[in-house]
Design an enzyme around this catalytic site. Structure first.
Site, PDB file in Angstrom:
ATOM      1  N   ALA A   1       0.611  -1.308   0.033  1.00  0.00           N
ATOM      2  CA  ALA A   1      -0.025  -0.095  -0.020  1.00  0.00           C
ATOM      3  C   ALA A   1       0.911   1.216  -0.050  1.00  0.00           C
ATOM      4  O   ALA A   1       2.011   1.127   0.571  1.00  0.00           O
ATOM      5  CB  ALA A   1      -0.929  -0.178   1.180  1.00  0.00           C
ATOM      6  N   THR A   2       0.368   2.252  -0.379  1.00  0.00           N
ATOM      7  CA  THR A   2       1.279   3.564  -0.808  1.00  0.00           C
ATOM      8  C   THR A   2       0.761   4.803   0.179  1.00  0.00           C
ATOM      9  O   THR A   2       1.087   4.559   1.316  1.00  0.00           O
ATOM     10  CB  THR A   2       1.563   3.979  -2.177  1.00  0.00           C
ATOM     11  OG1 THR A   2      -0.065   3.830  -2.880  1.00  0.00           O
ATOM     12  CG2 THR A   2       2.140   2.896  -2.774  1.00  0.00           C
ATOM     13  N   THR A   3       0.146   5.820  -0.589  1.00  0.00           N
ATOM     14  CA  THR A   3       0.124   7.004   0.281  1.00  0.00           C
ATOM     15  C   THR A   3      -1.109   7.180   1.198  1.00  0.00           C
ATOM     16  O   THR A   3      -2.089   7.211   0.616  1.00  0.00           O
ATOM     17  CB  THR A   3       0.380   8.274  -1.049  1.00  0.00           C
ATOM     18  OG1 THR A   3       1.722   7.858  -1.619  1.00  0.00           O
ATOM     19  CG2 THR A   3       0.496   9.578  -0.289  1.00  0.00           C
TER      20      THR A   3
ATOM     21  N   LYS B   1      -7.112   1.750   2.476  1.00  0.00           N
ATOM     22  CA  LYS B   1      -5.902   1.808   3.376  1.00  0.00           C
ATOM     23  C   LYS B   1      -6.524   2.377   4.613  1.00  0.00           C
ATOM     24  O   LYS B   1      -5.506   2.995   5.495  1.00  0.00           O
ATOM     25  CB  LYS B   1      -4.858   2.217   2.589  1.00  0.00           C
ATOM     26  CG  LYS B   1      -4.392   1.735   1.351  1.00  0.00           C
ATOM     27  CD  LYS B   1      -3.516   2.651   0.375  1.00  0.00           C
ATOM     28  CE  LYS B   1      -3.189   2.054  -0.809  1.00  0.00           C
ATOM     29  NZ  LYS B   1      -2.510   2.668  -1.644  1.00  0.00           N
TER      30      LYS B   1
ATOM     31  N   ALA C   1       3.730   4.737  -7.780  1.00  0.00           N
ATOM     32  CA  ALA C   1       2.973   3.732  -6.729  1.00  0.00           C
ATOM     33  C   ALA C   1       1.681   4.322  -6.387  1.00  0.00           C
ATOM     34  O   ALA C   1       1.061   3.495  -5.714  1.00  0.00           O
ATOM     35  CB  ALA C   1       3.916   3.226  -5.694  1.00  0.00           C
TER      36      ALA C   1
END
Length: 271
Positions: free
Chosen positions: A43-45, A76, A218
């Site tokens: 998972a990213t931001t 997320k 990403a």
């Protein structure tokens, strides 16, 4: 046996399960033969920003495995109790597992103690869980969450970020985590205003995620064709509430209309 369950000696759910059924908990002490690194989805931001009376948290929806988009609509940002939430960056599966366990941890404490944990207590309890994942983090299964909560003693929002060993750090006004965090944080630094409303803070959070996606492959931007939009949550005196896709799409459309004229987004005033 029933007496033991009624008097566990601790308000921690994970300590309770560790004592009576450790096989039910994820193994944190296993050492993998080789680091997994980019083999699993990441998972990213995530961004968070305070406003007068609360805090907003927002996250993009993309998960990546190396240079491959493994999922376009992963969530997320999670409610952890009535007045707090957390967002995850890093290994997606481990982060999702941690978010679920942390929510049960807070519910268990509230049922045993008859009161909710303080905001600082919640932040420290999450730090303990992150520290318990250190062995797996050294093998590449890193999870670094962002925690946000409404504090009734301050009548405002509070934000905590963590390092991989679980160190909690309270952040002032805003913060971001994940691969696009440097770009999101720069955007928030430009856009953040003291005294902003919840609606303005939601918009600046969506702007920050868009700026992150603009420079970080990403991080996923809003997908207008598939109608996949960021997950946005607001936590204030009325509790946690997640904005609906219809509400978020309205903010996104407003932003996109403005970016058709100014692709780099709003310009911060010099004074």
């Amino acid at each position: 046996m029933s007496q033991l369950f009624q008097n566990s000696g601790s308000s921690s759910f994970t300590e309770f399960v560790s004592a009576y059924a450790p096989e039910l908990l994820p193994r944190r002490d296993e050492v993998l033969a080789t680091p997994v690194g980019d083999q699993v989805p990441h998972a990213t931001t995530i961004v968070a920003a305070t406003f007068d009376g609360g805090v907003v948290m927002a996250g993009d929806r993309r998960a990546t495995s190396g240079n491959i988009i493994s999922q376009r609509d992963v969530e997320k940002v999670f409610r952890t109790d009535d007045y707090s939430c957390m967002g995850i960056a890093g290994t997606a599966s481990t982060g999702l597992e941690m978010a679920r366990l942390y929510r049960v941890e807070l519910e268990h404490y509230e049922k045993l103690e008859g009161r909710t944990m303080s905001v600082k207590g919640k932040a420290n309890r999450l730090a303990t869980m992150i520290r318990g994942n250190l062995a797996m983090a050294l093998q590449g299964l890193v999870v670094v969450p962002l925690f946000a909560a409404y504090d009734p003693d301050r009548d405002g929002g509070r934000i905590f970020s963590y390092d991989v060993a679980g160190g909690p750090y309270e952040r002032d006004r805003f913060d971001a985590i994940g691969s696009g965090s440097i770009f999101a944080r720069g955007s928030l630094k430009k856009l953040y205003r003291e005294g902003a409303s919840a609606e303005d803070t939601v918009m600046m959070s969506i702007q920050a995620l868009y700026d992150a996606a603009d420079d970080d492959s990403a991080t996923g931007g809003p997908d207008m064709a598939r109608k996949i939009f960021p997950v946005v949550a607001v936590v204030d005196a009325d509790g946690f509430r997640r904005l609906t896709d219809e509400q978020v799409s309205g903010y996104v459309q407003q932003m996109m209309d403005a970016r058709m004229i100014s692709p780099d987004g709003p310009i911060a005033p010099l004074r």
